[in-house]
Design a protein around this motif. Structure first.
Motif, PDB file in Angstrom:
ATOM      1  N   MET A   1       0.852  -1.192   0.000  1.00 62.83           N
ATOM      2  CA  MET A   1       0.000   0.000   0.000  1.00 62.83           C
ATOM      3  C   MET A   1       0.890   1.245   0.000  1.00 62.83           C
ATOM      4  SD  MET A   1      -2.989   1.010   2.685  1.00 62.83           S
ATOM      5  CE  MET A   1      -1.841   1.174   4.024  1.00 62.83           C
ATOM      6  N   LYS A   2       0.868   2.008  -1.093  1.00 59.74           N
ATOM      7  CA  LYS A   2       1.746   3.166  -1.225  1.00 59.74           C
ATOM      8  C   LYS A   2       1.071   4.430  -0.691  1.00 59.74           C
ATOM      9  CE  LYS A   2       4.076   1.274  -5.295  1.00 59.74           C
ATOM     10  NZ  LYS A   2       4.394   1.471  -6.729  1.00 59.74           N
ATOM     11  N   ILE A   3       1.830   5.219   0.056  1.00 62.47           N
ATOM     12  CA  ILE A   3       1.342   6.484   0.609  1.00 62.47           C
ATOM     13  C   ILE A   3       2.368   7.558   0.308  1.00 62.47           C
ATOM     14  CG2 ILE A   3       0.650   7.688   2.724  1.00 62.47           C
ATOM     15  CD1 ILE A   3      -0.017   4.973   3.920  1.00 62.47           C
ATOM     16  N   GLU A   4       1.920   8.712  -0.138  1.00 60.55           N
ATOM     17  CA  GLU A   4       2.841   9.799  -0.453  1.00 60.55           C
ATOM     18  C   GLU A   4       3.631  10.205   0.788  1.00 60.55           C
ATOM     19  OE1 GLU A   4       0.754  13.055  -2.097  1.00 60.55           O
ATOM     20  OE2 GLU A   4       0.106  11.985  -3.905  1.00 60.55           O
ATOM     21  N   LYS A   5       4.912  10.513   0.565  1.00 55.17           N
ATOM     22  CA  LYS A   5       5.814  10.847   1.675  1.00 55.17           C
ATOM     23  C   LYS A   5       5.299  12.036   2.482  1.00 55.17           C
ATOM     24  CE  LYS A   5      10.621  12.035   2.725  1.00 55.17           C
ATOM     25  NZ  LYS A   5      11.963  12.299   2.157  1.00 55.17           N
ATOM     26  N   LYS A   6       4.794  13.070   1.806  1.00 50.59           N
ATOM     27  CA  LYS A   6       4.303  14.262   2.487  1.00 50.59           C
ATOM     28  C   LYS A   6       3.116  13.923   3.383  1.00 50.59           C
ATOM     29  CE  LYS A   6       2.617  18.964   1.641  1.00 50.59           C
ATOM     30  NZ  LYS A   6       2.261  19.970   0.609  1.00 50.59           N
ATOM     31  N   THR A   7       2.182  13.132   2.863  1.00 48.04           N
ATOM     32  CA  THR A   7       1.015  12.706   3.638  1.00 48.04           C
ATOM     33  C   THR A   7       1.446  11.889   4.842  1.00 48.04           C
ATOM     34  OG1 THR A   7      -0.387  12.671   1.670  1.00 48.04           O
ATOM     35  CG2 THR A   7      -1.139  11.380   3.571  1.00 48.04           C
ATOM     36  N   PHE A   8       2.384  10.997   4.596  1.00 45.81           N
ATOM     37  CA  PHE A   8       2.894  10.136   5.660  1.00 45.81           C
ATOM     38  C   PHE A   8       3.465  10.963   6.813  1.00 45.81           C
ATOM     39  CE2 PHE A   8       6.277   7.716   7.661  1.00 45.81           C
ATOM     40  CZ  PHE A   8       5.683   6.483   7.883  1.00 45.81           C
ATOM     41  N   LYS A  91     -11.515  13.086   5.745  1.00 47.76           N
ATOM     42  CA  LYS A  91     -11.119  13.650   4.462  1.00 47.76           C
ATOM     43  C   LYS A  91      -9.996  12.844   3.826  1.00 47.76           C
ATOM     44  CE  LYS A  91      -9.522  17.949   2.322  1.00 47.76           C
ATOM     45  NZ  LYS A  91      -9.152  19.371   2.559  1.00 47.76           N
ATOM     46  N   LEU A  92      -8.976  12.511   4.628  1.00 46.40           N
ATOM     47  CA  LEU A  92      -7.852  11.745   4.100  1.00 46.40           C
ATOM     48  C   LEU A  92      -8.291  10.329   3.747  1.00 46.40           C
ATOM     49  CD1 LEU A  92      -4.875  11.475   3.416  1.00 46.40           C
ATOM     50  CD2 LEU A  92      -4.416  11.023   5.830  1.00 46.40           C
ATOM     51  N   TYR A  93      -9.154   9.746   4.569  1.00 45.84           N
ATOM     52  CA  TYR A  93      -9.663   8.407   4.295  1.00 45.84           C
ATOM     53  C   TYR A  93     -10.382   8.354   2.947  1.00 45.84           C
ATOM     54  CZ  TYR A  93     -12.886   4.418   4.623  1.00 45.84           C
ATOM     55  OH  TYR A  93     -13.618   3.282   4.369  1.00 45.84           O
ATOM     56  N   GLU A  94     -11.284   9.292   2.700  1.00 49.38           N
ATOM     57  CA  GLU A  94     -12.033   9.305   1.444  1.00 49.38           C
ATOM     58  C   GLU A  94     -11.117   9.572   0.254  1.00 49.38           C
ATOM     59  OE1 GLU A  94     -15.140  12.119   2.015  1.00 49.38           O
ATOM     60  OE2 GLU A  94     -16.386  10.735   3.205  1.00 49.38           O
ATOM     61  N   SER A  95     -10.113  10.423   0.451  1.00 48.32           N
ATOM     62  CA  SER A  95      -9.152  10.692  -0.612  1.00 48.32           C
ATOM     63  C   SER A  95      -8.378   9.432  -0.984  1.00 48.32           C
ATOM     64  CB  SER A  95      -8.185  11.794  -0.170  1.00 48.32           C
ATOM     65  OG  SER A  95      -7.152  11.966  -1.127  1.00 48.32           O
ATOM     66  N   MET A  96      -7.949   8.667   0.029  1.00 49.60           N
ATOM     67  CA  MET A  96      -7.183   7.455  -0.236  1.00 49.60           C
ATOM     68  C   MET A  96      -8.041   6.349  -0.833  1.00 49.60           C
ATOM     69  SD  MET A  96      -4.473   7.296   2.929  1.00 49.60           S
ATOM     70  CE  MET A  96      -3.718   5.810   2.249  1.00 49.60           C
ATOM     71  N   GLY A  98     -10.459   6.845  -2.863  1.00 46.53           N
ATOM     72  CA  GLY A  98     -10.677   7.198  -4.263  1.00 46.53           C
ATOM     73  C   GLY A  98      -9.435   7.149  -5.116  1.00 46.53           C
ATOM     74  N   SER A  99      -8.255   7.343  -4.518  1.00 45.20           N
ATOM     75  CA  SER A  99      -7.047   7.475  -5.335  1.00 45.20           C
ATOM     76  C   SER A  99      -6.036   6.344  -5.151  1.00 45.20           C
ATOM     77  CB  SER A  99      -6.353   8.798  -5.009  1.00 45.20           C
ATOM     78  OG  SER A  99      -5.933   8.827  -3.646  1.00 45.20           O
ATOM     79  N   ASN A 100      -6.257   5.494  -4.154  1.00 44.45           N
ATOM     80  CA  ASN A 100      -5.283   4.446  -3.847  1.00 44.45           C
ATOM     81  C   ASN A 100      -5.967   3.077  -3.877  1.00 44.45           C
ATOM     82  OD1 ASN A 100      -3.445   2.670  -2.546  1.00 44.45           O
ATOM     83  ND2 ASN A 100      -2.470   4.400  -1.520  1.00 44.45           N
ATOM     84  N   PRO A 101      -5.919   2.391  -5.032  1.00 41.01           N
ATOM     85  CA  PRO A 101      -6.600   1.090  -5.155  1.00 41.01           C
ATOM     86  C   PRO A 101      -6.126   0.061  -4.134  1.00 41.01           C
ATOM     87  CG  PRO A 101      -5.923   1.914  -7.307  1.00 41.01           C
ATOM     88  CD  PRO A 101      -5.277   2.803  -6.287  1.00 41.01           C
ATOM     89  N   ASP A 102      -4.839   0.080  -3.810  1.00 45.73           N
ATOM     90  CA  ASP A 102      -4.331  -0.879  -2.825  1.00 45.73           C
ATOM     91  C   ASP A 102      -4.994  -0.663  -1.468  1.00 45.73           C
ATOM     92  OD1 ASP A 102      -2.656  -2.066  -4.627  1.00 45.73           O
ATOM     93  OD2 ASP A 102      -0.884  -0.904  -4.053  1.00 45.73           O
ATOM     94  N   PHE A 103      -5.133   0.607  -1.087  1.00 46.26           N
ATOM     95  CA  PHE A 103      -5.773   0.932   0.182  1.00 46.26           C
ATOM     96  C   PHE A 103      -7.241   0.504   0.168  1.00 46.26           C
ATOM     97  CE2 PHE A 103      -8.219   3.951   2.798  1.00 46.26           C
ATOM     98  CZ  PHE A 103      -7.650   3.702   4.043  1.00 46.26           C
ATOM     99  N   ALA A 104      -7.935   0.775  -0.931  1.00 48.07           N
ATOM    100  CA  ALA A 104      -9.347   0.412  -1.043  1.00 48.07           C
ATOM    101  C   ALA A 104      -9.534  -1.101  -0.930  1.00 48.07           C
ATOM    102  CB  ALA A 104      -9.919   0.923  -2.367  1.00 48.07           C
ATOM    103  N   ARG A 105      -8.667  -1.871  -1.590  1.00 44.04           N
ATOM    104  CA  ARG A 105      -8.765  -3.329  -1.516  1.00 44.04           C
ATOM    105  C   ARG A 105      -8.505  -3.824  -0.090  1.00 44.04           C
ATOM    106  NH1 ARG A 105      -6.509  -3.080  -6.816  1.00 44.04           N
ATOM    107  NH2 ARG A 105      -4.380  -3.083  -5.980  1.00 44.04           N
TER     108      ARG A 105
END
Length: 211
Positions: A1-8, A91-96, A98-105
Motif C-alpha cells: 500500500m503506497k502512501i505519499e511521503k508528504k502525507t505520511f 477527508k484523508l480516508y475518502e481521498s485514499m 478514491g485514489s489508492n486502489p491498494d488501500f481500497a482493496r
C-alpha cells in the motif's frame, strides 16, 4: 500500500507503551494504520474487567468504523509497546479510497474480516457455556505456558487466573468459582505440589455437559 511521503510525515503519531489510543464509547473521527509496534483491542466485560479481542501489528488497521458509521468507539485501543501509527481523518480516508486502489482493496478485506469475526463470536456465545469457555482457555494456556509432565500439564492457578481475566473477559471472582466447579467435577485436579497448581490433561474438542 503506497502512501505519499508528504502525507505520511504529516499524519504520523507516536504512542508510548501503555498509552490509550482511544477508549470504548469515545467519540471518534480518525482511524489508524500501524507503522511500528503492537496494539491491543480490549472490550469491557464488567465494572473492573475487560477482554482482549485481538492484538494488532505492523500494517494492521483499526478504528475505521468511527469514520464509516460515525458511532462511538466500540472498544479500547492500547499500545502495548512504543507504537507509531498513521492517522487518517475522514477527508484523508475518502481521498485514499478514491485514489489508492491498494488501500481500497485492503479496506474491503479488513471489513470482511470484521464481519466474519463478529459472526464467530456470536456463534461462540450461543453455543458455549461458561465452563466450556474457561476450560477451552485453560487448555490453550496449558499448551502455551504449562509445565509438561507425564500426567499432564501443570498450571499456576494465580497466573492462569490473571490470563483468563485479560483474555477471556471473565472476572477474577468468576474464574475462581468456575475453576472450583471444574475441580469438584473432576475435570481438572490439583497437582501433587498443592493447591497453587492445577494439573490438566488437554482433550481437544471436549464439550463439557452442564453441571
Amino acid at each position: 500500500m503506497k502512501i505519499e511521503k508528504k502525507t505520511f510525515e504529516q499524519h504520523v503519531r507516536l504512542f508510548d507503551q501503555g498509552a490509550v489510543i482511544f477508549r470504548e464509547n469515545d467519540e471518534g473521527s480518525e482511524m489508524f494504520i500501524i507503522i511500528q509496534g503492537l496494539v491491543e483491542i480490549r472490550k469491557t466485560t464488567g465494572p473492573s474487567s475487560s477482554k482482549i479481542l485481538t492484538t494488532l501489528q505492523k500494517g494492521d488497521m483499526f478504528g475505521e468504523m468511527a469514520i464509516i458509521e460515525k458511532q462511538p468507539r466500540s472498544a479500547t485501543a492500547v499500545a502495548v509497546q512504543p507504537t507509531r501509527v498513521l492517522v487518517l481523518n475522514e477527508k484523508l480516508y475518502e481521498s485514499m479510497i478514491g485514489s489508492n486502489p491498494d488501500f481500497a482493496r485492503k479496506m474491503n478485506r479488513v471489513l470482511s474480516e470484521r464481519i466474519r469475526r463478529a459472526d464467530a463470536i456470536i456463534q461462540n456465545i450461543l453455543t458455549t457455556n461458561r465452563q466450556n469457555q474457561l476450560y477451552a482457555g485453560l487448555v490453550q494456556y496449558a499448551k502455551e505456558s504449562g509445565v509438561q509432565t507425564f500426567k499432564g500439564s501443570r498450571v499456576s492457578v494465580a497466573e492462569f487466573t490473571s490470563w483468563a481475566v485479560a483474555h477471556l473477559g471473565i472476572s477474577e471472582k468468576d474464574v475462581q468459582a468456575i475453576t472450583a466447579q471444574l475441580l469438584k467435577r473432576g475435570v481438572i485436579a490439583f497437582s501433587a505440589r498443592g493447591k497453587d497448581e492445577i494439573l490438566i490433561e488437554p482433550r481437544e474438542g471436549v464439550v463439557l455437559p452442564e453441571a
